[in-house]
Design a protein around this motif. Structure first.
Motif, PDB file in Angstrom:
ATOM      1  N   ILE A   1       0.838  -1.202   0.000  1.00 24.61           N
ATOM      2  CA  ILE A   1       0.000   0.000   0.000  1.00 24.61           C
ATOM      3  C   ILE A   1       0.873   1.253   0.000  1.00 24.61           C
ATOM      4  CG2 ILE A   1      -1.564   1.389   1.424  1.00 24.61           C
ATOM      5  CD1 ILE A   1      -2.944  -1.197   2.228  1.00 24.61           C
ATOM      6  N   ALA A   2       1.911   1.265   0.832  1.00 24.78           N
ATOM      7  CA  ALA A   2       2.777   2.444   0.930  1.00 24.78           C
ATOM      8  C   ALA A   2       3.505   2.720  -0.383  1.00 24.78           C
ATOM      9  CB  ALA A   2       3.785   2.243   2.065  1.00 24.78           C
TER      10      ALA A   2
ATOM     11  N   LEU B   1      -8.930  -0.088  -4.016  1.00 22.20           N
ATOM     12  CA  LEU B   1      -8.841  -1.122  -5.037  1.00 22.20           C
ATOM     13  C   LEU B   1      -7.958  -2.294  -4.634  1.00 22.20           C
ATOM     14  CD1 LEU B   1      -8.623   0.987  -8.319  1.00 22.20           C
ATOM     15  CD2 LEU B   1     -10.613  -0.129  -7.310  1.00 22.20           C
ATOM     16  N   LEU B   2      -6.920  -2.045  -3.845  1.00 23.71           N
ATOM     17  CA  LEU B   2      -6.006  -3.135  -3.491  1.00 23.71           C
ATOM     18  C   LEU B   2      -6.723  -4.226  -2.704  1.00 23.71           C
ATOM     19  CD1 LEU B   2      -2.322  -2.914  -2.564  1.00 23.71           C
ATOM     20  CD2 LEU B   2      -3.796  -4.222  -1.066  1.00 23.71           C
ATOM     21  N   ASN B   3      -7.626  -3.829  -1.810  1.00 18.53           N
ATOM     22  CA  ASN B   3      -8.325  -4.847  -1.028  1.00 18.53           C
ATOM     23  C   ASN B   3      -9.788  -4.999  -1.448  1.00 18.53           C
ATOM     24  OD1 ASN B   3      -9.761  -2.726   0.117  1.00 18.53           O
ATOM     25  ND2 ASN B   3      -8.465  -2.625   1.930  1.00 18.53           N
ATOM     26  N   SER B   4     -10.162  -4.444  -2.598  1.00 15.87           N
ATOM     27  CA  SER B   4     -11.459  -4.655  -3.249  1.00 15.87           C
ATOM     28  C   SER B   4     -12.613  -3.874  -2.641  1.00 15.87           C
ATOM     29  CB  SER B   4     -11.824  -6.148  -3.289  1.00 15.87           C
ATOM     30  OG  SER B   4     -12.387  -6.604  -2.065  1.00 15.87           O
TER      31      SER B   4
ATOM     32  N   GLN C   1      -3.877   4.027 -15.054  1.00 19.62           N
ATOM     33  CA  GLN C   1      -4.887   2.974 -15.095  1.00 19.62           C
ATOM     34  C   GLN C   1      -4.250   1.586 -15.050  1.00 19.62           C
ATOM     35  OE1 GLN C   1      -8.202   3.299 -17.824  1.00 19.62           O
ATOM     36  NE2 GLN C   1      -7.975   5.506 -17.977  1.00 19.62           N
ATOM     37  N   ILE C   2      -3.139   1.418 -15.722  1.00 16.06           N
ATOM     38  CA  ILE C   2      -2.437   0.126 -15.674  1.00 16.06           C
ATOM     39  C   ILE C   2      -1.953  -0.166 -14.262  1.00 16.06           C
ATOM     40  CG2 ILE C   2      -0.346  -1.092 -16.429  1.00 16.06           C
ATOM     41  CD1 ILE C   2      -0.719   0.303 -19.159  1.00 16.06           C
TER      42      ILE C   2
ATOM     43  N   THR D   1      -2.829  -3.238  -9.266  1.00 14.77           N
ATOM     44  CA  THR D   1      -3.188  -3.190  -7.850  1.00 14.77           C
ATOM     45  C   THR D   1      -4.386  -4.084  -7.553  1.00 14.77           C
ATOM     46  OG1 THR D   1      -2.345  -0.933  -7.649  1.00 14.77           O
ATOM     47  CG2 THR D   1      -3.905  -1.659  -5.979  1.00 14.77           C
ATOM     48  N   MET D   2      -5.344  -4.135  -8.480  1.00 11.43           N
ATOM     49  CA  MET D   2      -6.547  -4.940  -8.302  1.00 11.43           C
ATOM     50  C   MET D   2      -6.229  -6.425  -8.217  1.00 11.43           C
ATOM     51  SD  MET D   2      -8.868  -2.747 -11.005  1.00 11.43           S
ATOM     52  CE  MET D   2     -10.295  -3.826 -11.086  1.00 11.43           C
TER      53      MET D   2
END
Length: 511
Positions: A292-293, A335-338, A354-355, A360-361
């Motif tokens: 995340i960081a 987005l990382l954890n939905s 966007q990429i 990240t997703m």
């Protein structure tokens, strides 16, 4: 000895859960009464659900579950919850132009809610178009699904707690289940109490900002509504502009709670017991926090340098340090954890940004969290397993186990993780192709980014994708066939694929 599945036992136990799901509808009923809306929708829904539960329970009043029956029960429970969740939508939309008056749309919205995906076909989201009660039901479905409806049932229903260990193992997000207490129902209660506690604290903080004049539109309804969808990493909002509808102070408060939701809740249990070192020494937590960081820092720099349009919903970021950091931290935390909340229309950002968001997703939250995706622990094991294969190819006589947080990872667990990862990628890819072909059939052209993001957003229970599926877009324009595919992806994505497919394999082998 039969290798089939005793479906009657699974269905009989399912009736118990359906029956008690009617009780949860008291919350939107209270909202309907408070706002003078159609309370009959939830009164009728509660009566119908209770009757359905009682009838289904009679299929097998004294069920005895084995491993295969437990898998079937968990798979059916999530399907049944989504099906039951459509009843208020259908009743409220009957005789109107509401999009969720259509059965497939109602099932899509309900499945998206219970699986905490956050994808929507609701159309216009506002209290002018939909009642406060229906919008609160939509929010509540995500809170019920966040920690897991099976975990909740084990925590409060003795008849289900008997088979609790098997059921939690089948439902738990991630490749391992941590038993925190000697009795599995006590573990379930501990997890739900932590989840409930975070939700209450979060709601009080949001409403406190309103009382302090720092969030004028974060009234009690909105505070509770967003409390129901942040901790479960759901992303539904009764506001059309999601969290962008609120002040910067609200956005800064939401960020840490989204991040908390992606942490293994078992680690908070250790912290409450004065064992904070368990969290700090956990390899998955350290990787999650580090990811995340790092990704937030990279995206913040990109936004500061002009990756977002000068005029957009989230405000200008180029040359604006605070807004660049806030928008980056929010979108990555979401987005990382939905979670699926948004404060900016990232579908309008440049291709590089966007990429980065799409990559990240793929990461996902932690095992034992409410987050979706592949999960951090799986990527760690996959990486270590690949490294081991490369090492042993050069040193064939060396035996090198895979270790995580100092513990040896079981070889069966490694094979299971590899199988899940392959299935996840294959299903994601095949579904993206189907979405493109089916959209072309009805005269809609989807870009590769749109079709792949829609597939990834549903199987990963993330919600928003890119293009027309962006954070302020909708899945409404898709055909019923595509919506049914995405409903399937949300279902198996929440159960992490293997339990559902294992049921089909068991059924085939038992023929």
């Amino acid at each position: 000895m039969s290798r089939g599945v005793n479906w009657k036992a699974s269905v009989g136990l399912l009736g118990v859960g359906i029956k008690y799901l009617a009780v949860t509808m008291v919350i939107p009923l209270i909202v309907a009464v408070a706002y003078g809306e159609d309370a009959w929708v939830f009164l009728v829904s509660m009566a119908l659900v209770a009757v359905i539960g009682l009838v289904v329970e009679r299929v097998d009043p004294d069920p005895d579950l084995g491993p295969r029956e437990a898998l079937l029960f968990v798979s059916l429970a999530w399907l049944a919850a989504a099906a039951i969740g459509t009843i208020p939508y259908l009743l409220a939309g009957y005789g109107t132009a509401s999009t969720v008056a259509h059965p497939v749309n109602a099932l899509f919205e309900s499945m998206s809610g219970f699986t905490t995906t956050g994808a929507t076909v609701l159309g216009e989201i506002s209290t002018e178009r939909h009642s406060h009660a229906i919008l609160m039901w939509r929010q509540l479905t995500q809170w019920l699904g966040g920690m897991g409806i099976i975990v909740l049932m084990i925590a409060i229903l003795p008849e289900i707690a008997v088979n609790g260990a098997q059921l939690m193992e089948s439902e738990a997000p991630g490749p391992e289940l941590q038993k925190l207490t000697p009795r599995i129902e006590e573990t379930a209660r501990a997890l739900w109490l932590i989840y409930f506690g975070f939700t209450v604290v979060y709601i009080l903080i949001l409403y406190g900002l309103h009382l302090l004049g720092m969030a004028p539109n974060m009234d009690l309804f909105n505070a509770i509504a967003h409390g129901f969808t942040t901790l479960p990493t759901g992303g539904f909002s009764p506001e059309a502009d999601s969290i962008a509808a609120f002040s910067a102070a609200v956005q800064w408060v939401v960020i840490p709670f989204m991040i908390v939701a992606g942490v293994n809740f078992a680690l908070f249990w250790h912290v409450l017991r004065g064992e904070a070192e368990v969290m700090l020494e956990n390899a998955e937590f350290r990787t999650y926090a580090g990811a995340i960081a790092v990704v937030t820092a990279v995206l913040a720099v990109m936004l500061f340098r002009g990756a977002a349009p000068a005029i957009e919903l989230g405000g200008a970021t180029q040359g604006m340090a605070e807004n660049s950091l806030r928008q980056a931290a929010f979108q990555i935390g979401s987005l990382l954890n939905s979670t699926g909340f948004a404060t900016a229309d990232f579908a309008q950002w440049d291709a590089d940004a966007q990429i980065l968001l799409m990559l990240t997703m793929f990461i996902g939250g932690s095992a034992g969290s409410t987050g979706g995706g592949v999960k951090i622990v799986r990527w760690l094991v996959v990486g270590k397993a690949i490294r081991r294969e490369l090492f042993t190819s050069a040193h064939p006589d060396v035996v090198q186990p895979v270790r995580l947080s100092g513990n040896v990872v079981d070889e069966d667990a490694i094979r299971g993780i590899m199988a899940f990862t392959i299935l996840y990628v294959v299903l994601f890819g095949v579904s993206a192709v189907f979405l493109s072909l089916d959209a072309a059939r009805i005269g809609v052209q989807l870009t590769m980014l749109e079709s792949t993001s829609a597939s990834l957003a549903t199987i990963g229970n993330i919600g928003p994708g890119f293009g027309r599926f962006g954070p302020f877009g909708s899945y409404l324009f898709l055909s019923d066939a595509s919506k049914l595919l995405l409903i399937f992806l949300m279902w198996i994505g929440r159960l992490e694929i293997v339990p559902v497919l294992a049921v089909f394999v068991s059924a085939i082998d038992g023929q």
